[in-house]
Design an enzyme around this catalytic site. Structure first.
Site, PDB file in Angstrom:
ATOM      1  N   CYS A 163      62.571  76.339  50.760  1.00 58.35           N
ATOM      2  CA  CYS A 163      62.361  75.207  49.858  1.00 58.35           C
ATOM      3  C   CYS A 163      63.211  74.028  50.334  1.00 58.35           C
ATOM      4  O   CYS A 163      64.413  74.183  50.534  1.00 58.35           O
ATOM      5  CB  CYS A 163      62.751  75.600  48.436  1.00 58.35           C
ATOM      6  SG  CYS A 163      62.752  74.207  47.288  1.00 58.35           S
ATOM      7  N   LYS A 206      27.562  54.630  35.049  1.00 56.65           N
ATOM      8  CA  LYS A 206      28.888  54.975  34.532  1.00 56.65           C
ATOM      9  C   LYS A 206      29.772  53.755  34.769  1.00 56.65           C
ATOM     10  O   LYS A 206      30.078  53.409  35.903  1.00 56.65           O
ATOM     11  CB  LYS A 206      29.454  56.193  35.262  1.00 56.65           C
ATOM     12  CG  LYS A 206      30.792  56.645  34.702  1.00 56.65           C
ATOM     13  CD  LYS A 206      31.171  58.000  35.248  1.00 56.65           C
ATOM     14  CE  LYS A 206      32.397  58.559  34.564  1.00 56.65           C
ATOM     15  NZ  LYS A 206      33.598  57.751  34.737  1.00 56.65           N
ATOM     16  N   CYS A 235      58.355  78.283  46.452  1.00 52.52           N
ATOM     17  CA  CYS A 235      59.807  78.419  46.456  1.00 52.52           C
ATOM     18  C   CYS A 235      60.158  79.558  45.503  1.00 52.52           C
ATOM     19  O   CYS A 235      59.657  79.612  44.381  1.00 52.52           O
ATOM     20  CB  CYS A 235      60.424  77.105  45.987  1.00 52.52           C
ATOM     21  SG  CYS A 235      62.075  77.273  45.313  1.00 52.52           S
ATOM     22  N   TYR A 267      27.385  53.317  24.421  1.00 52.26           N
ATOM     23  CA  TYR A 267      26.618  54.421  25.008  1.00 52.26           C
ATOM     24  C   TYR A 267      26.794  55.758  24.289  1.00 52.26           C
ATOM     25  O   TYR A 267      26.227  56.760  24.688  1.00 52.26           O
ATOM     26  CB  TYR A 267      26.951  54.579  26.497  1.00 52.26           C
ATOM     27  CG  TYR A 267      28.432  54.736  26.797  1.00 52.26           C
ATOM     28  CD1 TYR A 267      29.129  55.841  26.350  1.00 52.26           C
ATOM     29  CD2 TYR A 267      29.120  53.776  27.537  1.00 52.26           C
ATOM     30  CE1 TYR A 267      30.482  55.987  26.614  1.00 52.26           C
ATOM     31  CE2 TYR A 267      30.465  53.904  27.807  1.00 52.26           C
ATOM     32  CZ  TYR A 267      31.142  55.017  27.342  1.00 52.26           C
ATOM     33  OH  TYR A 267      32.469  55.157  27.599  1.00 52.26           O
ATOM     34  N   CYS A 320      66.024  73.445  47.279  1.00 46.30           N
ATOM     35  CA  CYS A 320      67.101  74.376  46.931  1.00 46.30           C
ATOM     36  C   CYS A 320      67.406  75.355  48.066  1.00 46.30           C
ATOM     37  O   CYS A 320      68.359  76.127  47.984  1.00 46.30           O
ATOM     38  CB  CYS A 320      66.793  75.123  45.646  1.00 46.30           C
ATOM     39  SG  CYS A 320      65.495  76.366  45.817  1.00 46.30           S
ATOM     40  N   ASP A 377      32.909  51.379  34.972  1.00 47.06           N
ATOM     41  CA  ASP A 377      34.312  51.575  35.314  1.00 47.06           C
ATOM     42  C   ASP A 377      35.181  50.633  34.485  1.00 47.06           C
ATOM     43  O   ASP A 377      35.611  49.592  34.954  1.00 47.06           O
ATOM     44  CB  ASP A 377      34.501  51.313  36.817  1.00 47.06           C
ATOM     45  CG  ASP A 377      35.660  52.099  37.373  1.00 47.06           C
ATOM     46  OD1 ASP A 377      36.312  52.837  36.606  1.00 47.06           O
ATOM     47  OD2 ASP A 377      35.922  51.977  38.583  1.00 47.06           O
ATOM     48  N   LYS A 382      28.941  61.133  40.480  1.00 47.04           N
ATOM     49  CA  LYS A 382      29.773  60.092  41.083  1.00 47.04           C
ATOM     50  C   LYS A 382      29.166  59.578  42.381  1.00 47.04           C
ATOM     51  O   LYS A 382      28.515  60.333  43.114  1.00 47.04           O
ATOM     52  CB  LYS A 382      31.175  60.671  41.387  1.00 47.04           C
ATOM     53  CG  LYS A 382      31.971  61.063  40.157  1.00 47.04           C
ATOM     54  CD  LYS A 382      32.312  59.834  39.330  1.00 47.04           C
ATOM     55  CE  LYS A 382      33.402  60.095  38.320  1.00 47.04           C
ATOM     56  NZ  LYS A 382      34.722  60.231  38.856  1.00 47.04           N
ATOM     57  N   CYS A 387      66.191  76.316  41.288  1.00 52.30           N
ATOM     58  CA  CYS A 387      65.647  75.182  42.040  1.00 52.30           C
ATOM     59  C   CYS A 387      65.552  73.931  41.152  1.00 52.30           C
ATOM     60  O   CYS A 387      64.813  73.908  40.173  1.00 52.30           O
ATOM     61  CB  CYS A 387      64.260  75.519  42.584  1.00 52.30           C
ATOM     62  SG  CYS A 387      63.565  74.153  43.535  1.00 52.30           S
ATOM     63  N   GLU A 398      22.053  56.692  33.183  1.00 49.70           N
ATOM     64  CA  GLU A 398      22.572  55.334  32.975  1.00 49.70           C
ATOM     65  C   GLU A 398      23.826  55.133  33.811  1.00 49.70           C
ATOM     66  O   GLU A 398      24.477  56.110  34.191  1.00 49.70           O
ATOM     67  CB  GLU A 398      22.898  55.142  31.492  1.00 49.70           C
ATOM     68  CG  GLU A 398      24.112  55.970  31.072  1.00 49.70           C
ATOM     69  CD  GLU A 398      24.236  56.153  29.568  1.00 49.70           C
ATOM     70  OE1 GLU A 398      23.328  56.766  28.983  1.00 49.70           O
ATOM     71  OE2 GLU A 398      25.240  55.707  29.012  1.00 49.70           O
TER      72      GLU A 398
HETATM   73  S1  IVH Z   1      29.338  59.292  27.873  1.00 48.08           S
HETATM   74  C1  IVH Z   1      29.328  62.561  26.491  1.00 48.08           C
HETATM   75  N1  IVH Z   1      28.416  57.257  29.240  1.00 48.08           N
HETATM   76  O1  IVH Z   1      33.456  57.933  31.538  1.00 48.08           O
HETATM   77  C2  IVH Z   1      30.011  61.421  25.922  1.00 48.08           C
HETATM   78  N2  IVH Z   1      30.730  57.755  29.411  1.00 48.08           N
HETATM   79  O2  IVH Z   1      34.368  60.412  32.597  1.00 48.08           O
HETATM   80  C3  IVH Z   1      31.106  60.982  26.797  1.00 48.08           C
HETATM   81  N3  IVH Z   1      31.974  56.217  30.833  1.00 48.08           N
HETATM   82  O3  IVH Z   1      35.453  58.710  28.775  1.00 48.08           O
HETATM   83  C4  IVH Z   1      30.991  59.709  27.448  1.00 48.08           C
HETATM   84  N4  IVH Z   1      30.280  54.931  31.368  1.00 48.08           N
HETATM   85  O4  IVH Z   1      35.070  56.227  29.361  1.00 48.08           O
HETATM   86  C5  IVH Z   1      29.497  58.002  28.926  1.00 48.08           C
HETATM   87  N5  IVH Z   1      27.472  55.458  30.357  1.00 48.08           N
HETATM   88  C6  IVH Z   1      28.537  56.193  30.044  1.00 48.08           C
HETATM   89  C7  IVH Z   1      29.820  55.901  30.563  1.00 48.08           C
HETATM   90  C8  IVH Z   1      30.891  56.717  30.233  1.00 48.08           C
HETATM   91  C9  IVH Z   1      31.584  55.142  31.515  1.00 48.08           C
HETATM   92  C10 IVH Z   1      33.363  56.729  30.829  1.00 48.08           C
HETATM   93  C11 IVH Z   1      33.918  57.007  29.463  1.00 48.08           C
HETATM   94  C12 IVH Z   1      34.289  58.453  29.487  1.00 48.08           C
HETATM   95  C13 IVH Z   1      34.434  58.713  30.934  1.00 48.08           C
HETATM   96  C14 IVH Z   1      34.220  60.177  31.254  1.00 48.08           C
END
Ligand code: IVH
Length: 698
Positions: free
Chosen positions: A417, A126, A441, A235, A420, A128, A323, A447, A124
């Site tokens: 350094c 991710k 250092c 989610y 210092c 932002d 990612k 320091c 699914e």
């Molecule tokens: S699952 C395993 N699913 O990404 C349970 N997280 O990098 C943990 N996030 O803190 C989260 N979309 O804020 C999950 N479809 C998705 C997500 C998701 C965004 C974020 C979430 C989490 C962070 C981790």
């Protein structure tokens, strides 16, 4: 006094009201979001009073859009803290396609599944945005909290209730307690419109939709949140009284039936290839989606398997975030600055001509270390390609040599350094004979840069986390000689009382902020042991190891006594070494830290003011909690890795070798010397079947 001519004065009042509104909003922004107040509290209060007075005289000015409701909310007010019953997790990252295969293979290995045994995972987007936990009791929304540090978030219930998409009452028959987790986000269009409005009102702009969603949700005044178009995708979950389903996919389905928004691009896959296919599918749709995403999340579908897989630190073994590739841009390297960290590590930082990479302006990039500069062959003045992936610090990928101007010189890494002046050396590992990549250092105790960085670490989010005492304030207080070592933080208020140069009189401070700062410091005079240990900044002791030490020793006195006695070759050293996950290098670093007189002195001073709270027993109901367990021989129903993880989840400590401190030995077929030793020491020994019974609570 002559009664004012209302008609004429209203125009003037409106102009002043608008100007004040924008000004107050700017100061709120500086105070709350940037932690950098530009005026004193008294000046701020004066602005507010004037604003209020105008609205009192001209009630027409107090529209829904005005800041009027905010007047009651003094800048000292913050969100209440909420402890998450089930910690909010983070995710491990995957950056390359080949790692997807490895991720799935790792899961199979852990579970002992053959390569052809079926294994389903979901994929699914991710999102932002910022994660948020919604607690429903008897179907009613009772609490909403931000993620915070994963253990403790902020109470944003009133704000979340203004998000239209989030139901106040669930449909159907949800479990009596249901904590829904998901992402609060803003669409790209709404973000652009909000920024246009901000610009028009002379207010600061948000960098991206994520920041604008966070800034909108974390408003002390819910009326402001209500005016911001926020959305939500469910989610994941926290506490659930009775699970309505047994797979990830059907949990999401259940959420949907309850009336919660879920992401339609969630797909059930049956192989790494299928996951990857869906990843690319989503990637192709990325630009057309109305919201920002930064990757694809994979999760094992079966909740029973999720349970068996468990966690490493705070990231589940059963999930990963794949990612999207980093975004790149080219710019010019103007300078290389050396930053000195708390362990003396000298990190070269590239100062760049500011350039936009994936919607964010980048002016600095890390160069990691001396060798990296050599590898890149980078010189000051070069045109470089930089890249930025998610929240990772931007990096220099390569130099565009054909653009190199004349007269540049090879960069020479400093051997002293810059702060210092002490010698900066690359230590040679006595065992491998290899040179450390990091130049350090050597002025540990003299320091100032190291001292400041240690203090910053001490107050950082997962350590003492003192509100109002961040990096900026530490820099300032250190410079002024007010805080030179951790103990000084706790005598600040007392010294301020006697001082002629009071904090209140300082730029950026007012009565309220000083009072809040002292209160925040007082609140930390008692602190969980793991945070305390982490705050000390012992080399190789990060959050996870600090937690391991806290769990093993229970109290700081116990840790300190053992660590002091932990010279090489002693039982004490072996005890630390044997804690699961620690090992030789960490044990040595801990022993070294406590062998240093200066550290001991600082600790004594600190412990005059701070009490590390003994560790709470984890899973106190489990028959093995607090016990030390050793697994030996082969296991038939689970892999050794799974057995270890299971024991830890039950609150047991897993050790690698048998000693008088061992409470239980689980021996499978083929067990040899460890079993013999256990017998010799009279330690309780059981087989795998008995262990499984014990673990299941029978
Ligand atoms: S699952 C395993 N699913 O990404 C349970 N997280 O990098 C943990 N996030 O803190 C989260 N979309 O804020 C999950 N479809 C998705 C997500 C998701 C965004 C974020 C979430 C989490 C962070 C981790």
């Amino acid at each position: 006094m002559k009664k004012p001519n209302r008609k004429l004065d209203f125009e003037q009042a409106r102009a002043e009201h608008a100007r004040l509104g924008a000004e107050i909003a700017r100061h709120d922004e500086l105070y709350y979001r940037e932690d950098a107040p530009a005026i004193s509290d008294a000046e701020y209060d004066a602005l507010r009073r004037r604003y209020e007075a105008l609205e009192k005289e001209f009630p027409e000015l107090a529209t829904g859009e005005s800041l009027s409701e905010k007047v009651g909310a003094a800048p000292s007010e913050k969100f209440a803290k909420i402890r998450h019953k089930v910690p909010v997790l983070s995710l491990g990252n995957i950056f390359a396609d080949v790692e997807v295969e490895e991720f799935v293979a790792r899961i199979r290995r852990f579970l002992g599944l053959s390569p052809d045994a079926p294994l389903a995972l979901t994929a699914e987007p991710k999102i932002d945005g910022l994660s948020c936990s919604l607690r429903y009791e008897e179907g009613r929304l009772v609490l909403a909290a931000t993620r915070g540090d994963g253990y403790e978030g902020e109470d944003v219930t009133a704000n979340v209730k203004t998000i239209g998409e989030i139901p106040h009452r669930l449909k159907g028959h949800p479990p009596s307690v249901l904590e829904v987790r998901g992402e609060v986000y803003m669409t790209r269009t709404d973000f652009a419109a909000l920024n246009a409005r901000q610009a028009e009102a002379g207010k600061p702009l948000f960098a991206n939709p994520r920041n604008s969603a966070a800034g909108s949700l974390r408003q002390l005044d819910p009326a402001i949140t209500a005016g911001r178009p926020l959305h939500f995708f469910a989610y994941a979950w926290g506490e659930v009284s009775q699970m309505p389903a047994s797979t990830q996919m059907s949990m999401i389905e259940a959420f949907k039936h309850y009336g919660l928004p879920t992401n339609p691009l969630t797909k059930l896959c049956h192989s790494a290839a299928e996951l990857l296919h869906h990843y690319h599918e989503i990637e192709n749709q990325r630009a057309a989606l109305p919201y920002d995403i930064d990757g694809v999340v994979y999760k094992v579908d079966s909740l029973a398997l999720q349970d068996r897989l468990g966690f490493v630190s705070r990231a589940p073994r059963w999930a990963a975030a794949h990612k999207f590739p980093a975004e790149q841009a080219t710019t010019i390297l103007r300078d290389i600055e050396i930053q000195v960290g708390r362990t003396g590590a000298m990190t070269p930082v590239a100062r760049l001509d500011p350039v936009t990479v994936g919607g964010v302006v980048v002016a600095n990039a890390t160069l990691h270390n001396e060798d990296e500069i050599k590898r890149l062959k980078v010189r000051i003045g070069d045109t470089v390609r930089i890249q930025r992936a998610g929240d990772v610090i931007p990096q220099i990928v390569e130099v565009l040599f054909d653009k190199r101007p004349e007269g540049t010189e090879e960069y020479k890494f400093p051997e002293h350094c810059p702060i210092c002046g002490s010698d900066a050396v690359r230590e040679t590992d006595p065992k491998t004979g290899r040179k450390d990549v990091v130049r350090r250092c050597t002025g540990t105790l003299i320091c100032p840069a190291q001292a400041v960085e240690r203090l910053k670490h001490f107050v950082s989010r997962n350590a003492f986390d003192i509100e109002g005492l961040g990096e900026k304030q530490i820099d300032q207080f250190y410079r002024e000689g007010l805080i030179r070592r951790p103990a000084d933080i706790f005598t600040l208020a007392e010294r301020d009382k006697r001082s002629t140069e009071k904090l209140v009189a300082r730029e950026g401070y007012g009565e309220t902020s000083v009072r809040n700062l002292f209160a925040a410091i007082d609140a930390r005079r008692e602190i969980p042991l793991n945070r305390f240990i982490f705050a000390l900044g012992i080399r190789h002791v990060g959050e996870t190891n600090a937690r391991r030490l806290a769990r093993h020793f229970g109290t700081f006195e116990a840790l300190r006594a053992t660590a002091r006695a932990a010279k090489e070759g002693t039982d004490a050293r072996a005890e630390i070494d044997n804690i699961e996950g620690l090992g030789e290098v960490v044990a040595e670093a801990i022993a070294d830290f406590f062998a240093e007189k200066h550290n001991e002195d600082e600790l004594d001073a600190l412990l005059q003011h701070v009490t590390p709270l003994p560790m709470e027993e984890v899973a106190a109901t489990s028959p093995v909690s607090g016990k030390t367990v050793v697994f030996t021989g082969s296991l038939e129903h689970m892999t050794r890795e799974e057995a270890k993880a299971q024991a830890e989840r039950l609150g047991a400590k897993v050790a690698a070798s048998v000693s008088s401190k061992t409470d239980l030995v689980v021996a499978g077929p083929g067990a040899g010397s460890k079993l013999a030793k256990a017998r010799e020491l009279g330690i309780k020994t059981i087989d795998e079947a008995e262990w499984l019974k014990l673990a299941s609570g029978e």
